[in-house]
Design an enzyme around this catalytic site. Structure first.
Site, PDB file in Angstrom:
ATOM      1  CD  GLN A 131     -35.884 -12.414  59.992  1.00  0.00           C
ATOM      2  OE1 GLN A 131     -35.416 -13.488  59.611  1.00  0.00           O
ATOM      3  NE2 GLN A 131     -35.851 -12.030  61.258  1.00  0.00           N
ATOM      4  CG  ASN A 166     -25.561  -3.811  71.339  1.00  0.00           C
ATOM      5  OD1 ASN A 166     -25.915  -4.936  71.693  1.00  0.00           O
ATOM      6  ND2 ASN A 166     -24.880  -3.001  72.127  1.00  0.00           N
ATOM      7  CB  ALA A 219     -22.076   0.304  71.470  1.00  0.00           C
ATOM      8  CB  ALA A 220     -26.492   2.564  68.413  1.00  0.00           C
ATOM      9  N   GLY A 221     -24.140  -0.118  67.362  1.00  0.00           N
ATOM     10  CA  GLY A 221     -23.560  -0.697  66.156  1.00  0.00           C
ATOM     11  C   GLY A 221     -24.460  -1.764  65.557  1.00  0.00           C
ATOM     12  CD  GLU A 222     -23.837  -5.496  60.610  1.00  0.00           C
ATOM     13  OE1 GLU A 222     -24.304  -6.408  59.918  1.00  0.00           O
ATOM     14  OE2 GLU A 222     -22.713  -4.974  60.406  1.00  0.00           O
ATOM     15  CB  THR A 252     -33.810 -10.346  49.941  1.00  0.00           C
ATOM     16  OG1 THR A 252     -33.031 -11.518  49.635  1.00  0.00           O
ATOM     17  CG2 THR A 252     -35.292 -10.684  49.857  1.00  0.00           C
ATOM     18  CB  CYS A 253     -29.254  -8.372  51.296  1.00  0.00           C
ATOM     19  SG  CYS A 253     -29.722  -9.439  52.680  1.00  0.00           S
TER      20      CYS A 253
END
Length: 431
Positions: free
Chosen positions: A112, A190, A185-188, A49-50
């Site tokens: 997750q 949101n 606003a469709a940023g990280e 994973t990250c």
């Protein structure tokens, strides 16, 4: 074979180092195919994973796993050693349970990671890279994670902005499934809010962004879970009345949601409640809207205070979770010993049955030749008794020579217990 957990995570390696040893699905499938002929690498699961890359394996050569990670990623093994951690057997099992339970995550208690581990196990299975024993280890870790989730509060308190907004909506409105949400606003930030609300099962999502292509990209991500509609940014005010929940995070230098627009929207909604969440700095929403009846306005500072308190509660709950994981690890060891004992008992029973059949066949052959039956039965009982007592007698001798007297005492107590049960069974037979 021993159980090994070996890897790096956000505690031991920088983002740059973690990127160098990350695995994707396609590459893993190829690598698994290449390792099938190596018995020290053909029984493993890779979690990437990250925040971590870890290998869980049943192997006799832990160094082979270390070198495999280094070679697969073109990294000098000595460089890797400066960042890697490794655990074996009980410690490896405990680590896997902690990871699956979210106790080792960057965001304490996040759920997750459990899904990511399950996906990693499934991927390894598609390559026939998981033995029944390794699968059993993972299934027990999943059981432990479920126990932690249900018996402690480690995952109950929101500690991310996205999750906090979703929980806030659930507190303000009684029927989440009927809500319409507007994402401004469709940023990280949101995007996370939108994903959490979609997972909660809201009815509709309106996405308003200055760049329509970016809004459509987010809409496509969410479309499998919620009804999504993209609206142009200049249509924000016109659609405001449709929204029960508004989450705004534009990064604009000027306010984008004004008092007059909210007042008009409330009138159109016949004063049904609205939840407005302002995640922007500088603020997107005119603070005066808080004065309007039926409006709930929360800013980033309000949410951060909630998150800080929740994180404190999670840390307290994590102490209970750690105790539970430790208990479950101990129980796992006991279960493994019991299972191993069961296998050994079965082996001994098979041995005893083979001896019984062999002696019986010999006795029957002698009877056919005219041997005396009474003498033959006496010899049969002596031979069978000697063969059955050979292994226990050997164990007693080895225990008596051992430095630990407790093992000898345990064997002696076991024999006495068997004798007591035998006497009781004989007594009951004649009563």
């Amino acid at each position: 074979m021993g159980f090994l957990a070996l890897g790096v995570n956000h505690h031991t390696a920088s983002v740059e180092m973690r990127e160098k040893i990350a695995f994707n699905t396609e590459r893993l499938l190829t690598l698994f195919e290449q390792t099938k002929q190596n018995q020290n690498l053909n029984n493993m699961v890779v979690v990437s994973t990250c925040n971590r890359t870890e290998v869980y394996a049943l192997t006799e050569q832990p160094d082979d796993v270390l070198h495999w990670i280094a070679q697969s990623n073109g990294i000098d093994v000595n460089t890797l050693l400066r960042h890697v951690y490794h655990y074996e057997n009980v410690q490896a099992m405990t680590h896997l349970m902690r990871v699956a339970s979210g106790l080792d995550s960057l965001m304490l208690g996040e759920p997750q990671i459990l899904g990511q581990i399950k996906s990693a196990l499934a991927l390894a299975k598609t390559s026939d890279n998981v033995s029944p024993q390794l699968n059993r280890l993972f299934e027990y870790a999943f059981y432990a994670a479920k126990k932690v989730r249900t018996e402690t509060a480690v995952g109950e308190h929101a500690i991310s902005m996205g999750y906090a907004v979703a929980q806030l909506a659930a507190q303000v409105f009684s029927h989440v499934s009927q809500l319409t949400v507007m994402i401004v606003a469709a940023g990280e930030m949101n995007t996370l809010v939108a994903k959490h609300l979609a997972e909660m099962g809201v009815a509709k999502m309106l996405i308003c962004n200055r760049t329509r292509a970016k809004a459509e990209h987010l809409a496509q991500e969410l479309s499998t879970r919620v009804d999504v509609e993209v609206i142009d940014f200049d249509q924000l005010d016109a659609n405001l009345a449709r929204a029960d929940v508004v989450s705004s995070c534009t990064g604009s230098l000027h306010q984008v949601i004004h008092y007059a627009a909210v007042k008009q929207a409330l009138k159109q909604r016949k004063y049904q409640p609205m939840l407005l969440v302002d995640l922007a700095v500088p603020r997107d929403i005119d603070s005066k809207v808080e004065q309007l009846d039926s409006v709930y306005l929360y800013g980033i500072d309000d949410l951060q205070a909630v998150i800080d308190e929740n994180l404190s509660q999670r840390r307290q709950a994590a102490l209970d979770a750690e105790v539970l994981v430790s208990q479950l690890a101990s129980q796992f060891v006991i279960n493994e010993k019991v299972q191993q004992a069961g296998e050994e008992i079965q082996h001994y029973r098979d041995y005893a049955e083979q001896q019984r059949i062999r002696e019986l066949e010999f006795a029957l052959q002698q009877l056919k030749k005219g041997a005396d039956a009474e003498q033959l039965l006496t010899q049969l009982s002596h031979r069978l008794s000697n063969k059955m007592l050979h292994i226990p007698s050997k164990l007693f001798r080895e225990a008596a020579k051992a430095e630990d007297p407790a093992h000898y005492e345990w064997l002696k107590d076991t024999v006495q217990s068997v004798e007591a049960h035998s006497r009781e069974a004989k007594k009951n037979k004649y009563e």
